[in-house]
Design an enzyme around this catalytic site. Sequence first.
Site, short mmCIF file in Angstrom:
data_model
loop_
_atom_site.label_atom_id
_atom_site.label_comp_id
_atom_site.label_asym_id
_atom_site.label_seq_id
_atom_site.Cartn_x
_atom_site.Cartn_y
_atom_site.Cartn_z
N ASP A 267 -5.92 0.28 8.62
CA ASP A 267 -5.49 0.15 7.22
C ASP A 267 -6.02 -1.10 6.53
O ASP A 267 -5.92 -1.22 5.31
CB ASP A 267 -3.95 0.14 7.13
CG ASP A 267 -3.35 1.53 7.25
OD1 ASP A 267 -4.12 2.51 7.32
OD2 ASP A 267 -2.11 1.63 7.27
N LYS B 72 0.86 -1.19 0.00
CA LYS B 72 0.00 0.00 0.00
C LYS B 72 0.89 1.24 0.00
O LYS B 72 1.78 1.36 0.84
CB LYS B 72 -0.89 0.02 1.24
CG LYS B 72 -1.61 1.34 1.49
CD LYS B 72 -2.21 1.41 2.89
CE LYS B 72 -1.17 1.48 3.99
NZ LYS B 72 -0.46 2.79 4.05
#
Length: 299
Positions: free
Chosen positions: A152, A19
């Site tokens: 997240d 990410k």
Amino acid sequence: MAMQGISGAAETVEAAPAKVNLALHVTGQRADGYHLLESLVVFTEAGDTIHIQDADVDSFSISGPFGDLLHAGDGGNNLVTRARDLLRNALASMGQPAPPVAIHLEKNLPVASGIGGGSADAAATLRALLRHWRAGMTPDRISSIALRLGADVPMCLESRSLIARGIGEDIEPVNDLPELFLVLANPLKAVSTPEIFRRLQNKANPPLATPAKVGEVAIGWMDFLAESRNDLQPPAQALLPDIGEIIGLLSEEGATLVRMSGSGATCFGIFHSFDAAQNAETSLRKKRPGWYFQATRTI
């Protein structure tokens, strides 16, 4: 480390893409201490990999360049095994079977490095187990499990270009972001996320601008990115000066935009082609052989 699965059993393989926060604006703080964020997030071909096989008993093993930095043990504190257990409990409450599995994590990304490694691994585990167990669950319930694992994890569950708001759970897909060619760079030194937030002088910064519809015109997005920022970069750089050095090195290699991802210490440089990114990776590895550099592209 070898899988402890049943010999000949079918294996389920799931990518856990890195990410990258192209922009990260800290816009406030909730009463419970969680920070409010607005972030433009992409995912890359570089990442970890989850392997799952049927087994007589649950097991968890780790390999890969950064596998030695994690301890499989009984996996009690690892996000991968927590994801397994939360999903299994949820499926059990719905009367769906979730038999024992051998989970193997191929750890290719640096640990605690601001590119979602642990969160991506947990999200990939959820996706892989749902496939492996042939289980059915509503997207809302899967997202709820993901959020319990970490702020997240819901965005990593999506693993596509998106804007995340709130503490990370409010997700808006971005469909017109062009393919980007990146070099990820990390000095392989940990930085403390709580300490970075503690050093953040202003926790109510301007939000992310709403990008105009720029279609496939990359320059429009690059202008948008140039006007955005990572509010965690200045305190992280003060805490770990190597971050500033990495930014300088990426710029010297010709990156059109350089920024830190997440709470660091990984930084990224955007290059005009994959060849340019690969050439930069080769050059940077020679300059800092003990650091992590990886050319990749967005997915």
